[in-house]
Design a protein around this motif. Structure first.
Motif, PDB file in Angstrom:
ATOM      1  N   THR A 137       0.767  -1.315  -0.178  1.00  0.00           N
ATOM      2  CA  THR A 137      -0.051  -0.069   0.189  1.00  0.00           C
ATOM      3  C   THR A 137       0.833   1.143  -0.141  1.00  0.00           C
ATOM      4  OG1 THR A 137      -0.211  -0.038   2.443  1.00  0.00           O
ATOM      5  CG2 THR A 137      -1.847  -1.047   1.272  1.00  0.00           C
TER       6      THR A 137
ATOM      7  N   GLU B 109      -0.083   3.622  -2.645  1.00  0.00           N
ATOM      8  CA  GLU B 109      -1.488   4.324  -2.699  1.00  0.00           C
ATOM      9  C   GLU B 109      -1.597   5.286  -1.569  1.00  0.00           C
ATOM     10  OE1 GLU B 109      -5.809   2.615  -1.452  1.00  0.00           O
ATOM     11  OE2 GLU B 109      -4.180   1.182  -1.520  1.00  0.00           O
TER      12      GLU B 109
ATOM     13  N   ASN C  87      -1.504   8.426   0.782  1.00  0.00           N
ATOM     14  CA  ASN C  87      -1.463   9.959   0.662  1.00  0.00           C
ATOM     15  C   ASN C  87      -1.966  10.618   1.815  1.00  0.00           C
ATOM     16  OD1 ASN C  87      -4.190  10.532   0.010  1.00  0.00           O
ATOM     17  ND2 ASN C  87      -3.561   9.446  -2.025  1.00  0.00           N
TER      18      ASN C  87
ATOM     19  N   HIS D 223      -5.304   9.994   3.241  1.00  0.00           N
ATOM     20  CA  HIS D 223      -5.674   8.691   4.210  1.00  0.00           C
ATOM     21  C   HIS D 223      -5.475   9.105   5.748  1.00  0.00           C
ATOM     22  CE1 HIS D 223      -4.994   6.666   0.410  1.00  0.00           C
ATOM     23  NE2 HIS D 223      -6.194   6.456   0.561  1.00  0.00           N
TER      24      HIS D 223
END
Length: 436
Positions: free
Chosen positions: A95, A98, A100, A103
């Motif tokens: 992850t 993914e 950034n 989150h």
């Protein structure tokens, strides 16, 4: 030299052989290593560290509302000034790409605040629950605290005024702005609310040729006329609807003569010398097309028939429909100068007499006669006879000697002398006084 070249060729051939020999085995080994690494990633999925910058910070849910319930409030916008924080996050390698800032949730709790003052409050950060095995590193928030100023909540009502910025173009006029509210309520930190003395609605006048009808957010000013930032107050500052009519403007003269009645029916030997009004010029406003057809303004009729003396008074200004006059109550002060006509008579060879000569003296005058032209009201001039006109030099209290003296004129009685004007051909004479 040849031996060296031969040796080099043999080494090159040997290297090529080693590379090509068992090529299939080597490719299979590479594929196996790739598969094994994929298995490691899938099964083990080790964590990596990722640093996310400019993560936005907010106050914990309900914190500000709880402060307001206790009559406390955050002063200014410290979180906006902070501009976000940097957060170190440990996340599985699958992850990593993914992950950034979206989150993460960084927040400041206000639960510990109990009174006005500056509080150093910790900044906390959490990771979205769907990112399994991802967490914020210990001591991974920078900065990890923020200074928050707390003040007592205060409410206040301040007056509202229109504030005009710039000037209208030439040829236009604006009526006084009408505001939908003359007072507004404000809330915020006590020290800022206390500074506010009034609110203004800014109206831009430059290049404005149309009427104004807009909702305008007020701007708060302190006692020195300085603006107070809206960041210090709760919510948006109130809006006030501003209505202001804008019209074309034109300056035209008042036609006093055209407003007179009976000016051609004055008594015999009387005439209208002048007619004026105060003001003589009027500023009118209205639709531009209507103003184009107006080059003067009339007044209600003033009857001067049979008048023998000046007439003055107030007359109403006649305005076309849809036109207003500025700086006037709708009236003009009028003065009409009606006087008797003037006449003129010339008296020639009028003797210049010596008056006031002391006993024992005799006078020799350089000019003995003069011509006198008399002008004034026709009834006075016509009643003037030759024997009413006298020229003289006054020798009273003069001793022997030579004198340059003015020639005086007397026209019948005192009224005629004061009211009528005259011109004498000899205005000054030389007089020699001698003993007899």
């Amino acid at each position: 030299m040849e031996n060296n070249n031969a040796k080099g060729k043999r080494v090159a051939d040997l290297s090529k052989g080693l590379l090509l020999k068992n090529l299939g085995i080597k490719i299979a080994a590479l594929l196996l290593a790739t598969v094994l690494w994929g298995i490691v990633l899938t099964v083990q999925n080790p964590n990596r560290i990722k640093v996310l910058s400019k993560v936005p910070v907010s106050f914990a849910l309900g914190g500000e509302a709880d402060l307001l319930a206790r009559d406390l409030v955050v002063r200014g916008n410290p979180l906006k000034e902070l501009g976000g924080v940097s957060v170190r996050v440990s996340t599985p390698i699958t992850t990593y790409m993914e992950l950034n800032a979206e989150h993460l949730a960084a927040s400041v709790s206000l639960n510990s605040v109990i009174s006005p003052g500056v509080w150093m409050l910790p900044i906390n950060a959490t990771v979205s629950a769907r990112l399994v095995n991802t967490w914020v590193e210990r001591e991974g928030i920078n900065p990890d605290k923020i200074a928050v100023e707390i003040d007592t909540l205060m409410k206040k009502t301040v007056p509202v005024e229109a504030f005009y910025e710039g000037t209208l173009p030439a040829g236009y006029w604006a009526d006084t702005a009408e505001l939908s509210a003359l007072k507004v309520d404000i809330r915020g930190p006590k020290q800022d609310v206390e500074r506010a003395t009034k609110a203004i609605c800014k109206i831009q006048m430059n290049n404005r040729t149309q009427s104004y009808n807009n909702a305008v957010n007020v701007t708060l000013l302190d006692s020195e006329g300085e603006e107070i930032s809206s960041n210090y107050f709760l919510g948006s500052l109130p809006a006030v609807t501003v209505r202001m009519a804008v019209y074309s403007k034109k300056t035209v003269p008042v036609d006093v003569i055209g407003s007179l009645l009976g000016a051609d029916n004055l008594p015999t030997n009387y005439r209208l010398y002048a007619a004026s009004s105060t003001p003589a010029l009027l500023d009118i406003v209205g639709d531009s097309e209507v103003l184009k057809g107006i080059d003067k303004l009339m007044l209600t009729g003033l009857d001067v028939a049979g008048k023998r003396e000046p007439v003055h008074g107030k007359l109403a200004i006649l305005l076309p429909e849809g036109v207003s006059v500025l700086g006037s109550n709708g009236e003009a002060e009028v003065y009409v100068d009606i006087r008797e006509k003037n006449s003129r008579k010339v008296f020639e060879a009028v003797p210049i007499d010596a008056t006031g000569l002391e006993r024992g003296l005799k006078a020799r005058i350089s000019d003995e006669i003069t011509t006198i032209s008399v002008e004034g009201r026709i009834t006075l001039v016509d009643s003037l006879e030759r024997n009413d006109v006298h020229a003289y030099v006054d020798l009273k209290n003069l001793k022997e000697g030579t004198y340059n003296l003015p020639v005086g004129v007397r026209l019948g009685d005192e009224q005629k002398t004061e009211e009528l004007t005259f011109i004498r051909s000899v205005a000054q004479v030389t007089v020699i006084l001698e003993r007899t």
